[in-house]
Design a protein around this motif. Sequence first.
Motif, short mmCIF file in Angstrom:
data_model
loop_
_atom_site.label_atom_id
_atom_site.label_comp_id
_atom_site.label_asym_id
_atom_site.label_seq_id
_atom_site.Cartn_x
_atom_site.Cartn_y
_atom_site.Cartn_z
N LYS A 181 0.86 -1.23 -0.04
CA LYS A 181 -0.02 0.07 -0.04
C LYS A 181 0.96 1.19 -0.16
N LYS A 183 0.65 5.88 -0.08
CA LYS A 183 0.13 7.15 0.00
C LYS A 183 -0.34 7.77 -1.02
N ASP A 212 -3.92 4.73 -0.68
CA ASP A 212 -4.80 5.47 0.62
C ASP A 212 -4.56 7.04 0.60
N ASN A 214 -6.20 9.06 2.76
CA ASN A 214 -6.17 9.35 4.32
C ASN A 214 -7.24 10.52 4.55
N GLU A 238 -8.47 3.70 -1.14
CA GLU A 238 -8.76 3.69 0.53
C GLU A 238 -8.97 5.44 0.87
N GLU A 239 -9.97 5.42 1.62
CA GLU A 239 -10.39 6.69 2.40
C GLU A 239 -10.17 7.82 1.72
N GLU A 264 -10.97 3.37 9.25
CA GLU A 264 -9.86 3.30 10.22
C GLU A 264 -10.24 4.42 11.28
N HIS A 321 -7.27 -1.66 10.31
CA HIS A 321 -6.06 -0.69 10.20
C HIS A 321 -5.08 -1.08 11.37
MG LIG Z 1 -5.09 4.24 5.89
#
Ligand SMILES: [Mg+2]
Length: 391
Positions: A181, A183, A212, A214, A238-239, A264, A321
């Motif tokens: 994974k 960012k 991700d 975030n 993700e997110e 998460e 998470h």
């Molecule tokens: Mg995350």
Amino acid sequence: MRIVEIREKTVGIKSDIANAYIDFSQMTCSTVAVITDVVRDGKPVIGYGFNSNGRYGAGRLMRERFIPRLMSASPDSLIDAADGNLDPFRIWARLMSNEKPGGHGERSVAVGTIDMAVWDAVAKIAGKPLYRLLADRYRGGVADESVWVYAAGGYYYPGKGVEALQDEMRSYRDRGYKVVKMKIGATSLEDDLRRIEAVLEVVGDGRNLCVDANGRFDLKTAVAYAEALKPYGLFWYEEAGDPLDYALQAELANHYDGPMATGENLFSHQDARNLIRHGGMRPDRDWLQFDCALSYGLVEYMRTLDMLAENGWSSRRVVPHGGHQMSLNIAAGLHLGGNESYPDVFKPFCGFADSIAVEDGRVRLPSLPGIGFEDKAELFRTMREALETGG
Ligand SMILES: [Mg+2]
Ligand SMILES: O=C([O-])CC(=O)C(=O)O
């Protein structure tokens, strides 16, 4: 049997890494020891816990409220009548007495960390690894012997170019991980696509990569990324938006057929239920990432798992998470879909047992009683040293 003392101490886990929302230059983490009067091998049984990265240590809440509240309970009221062990459910009820509903802020971290240490003590007193205890109590004795794990990293880091990102991912793959994974969202879409393509050169197929954001994106940006990510066929996206913006998440599903992940930063079964009710998450492909260490612990996690079952969600869609051994035990004992892993970041609060390597993207659990911290030398030393004299 009784809890003799509970100690807590905040330790630093600061580093130079950053995601799209925060850097970790001031990050801290609470550690907790629950000391019992039970003696095993000539020593008192002590349960340990810590909170996952991303939320700061919650020592003050523990010191001012939760620890005194628990310690002022009559010891007998915290015991499980069925087996004479500590009862995590009664302990949880005591911790949360006189707490209003809603507003699941930092107190969920404080309670989640104490709850982790309680379960470690309970499993040690029972003489079993926690995952085995959970499977025996709640899943008819059937545990998963290994758990699917993915390597989370790919952070933004000062001066880190795509070569360094590729080296990082290569090293995860060399250490037995299949899915990695990284960012996204701290830079431009074009730049992120360059980073993604560089990582795909290392991991091959899009199914080996999660991204991700975030919670950084507004709807327009989340959709723009969705359109650009689609052709890669990623493991998950993700997110994308704010964790509490269920309408954004639901609308995004109209623009992205591929798997998405979130959860998460939802810290209670009620918040998780709102995601399931209103977030447009799809039980046939999406992933849920609630983290017990941030969200009132395993007692609350079981309520979340029950809620998911009532709503037609398999526990196999849950991949917590946090990359900690507590969630690894829950994954193996309660049949989740897998667990996050941080092979390198957030040391020493990362990775699993020293004695067990990841193989083909899966990891087994040690057979020692409790969560398994004693088979993780650097983490165990850090917690012991921090908690030697208490808070
Ligand atoms: Mg995350
Ligand atoms: O960077 C973080 O805050 C950690 C995170 O989102 C994850 O592990 O998914």
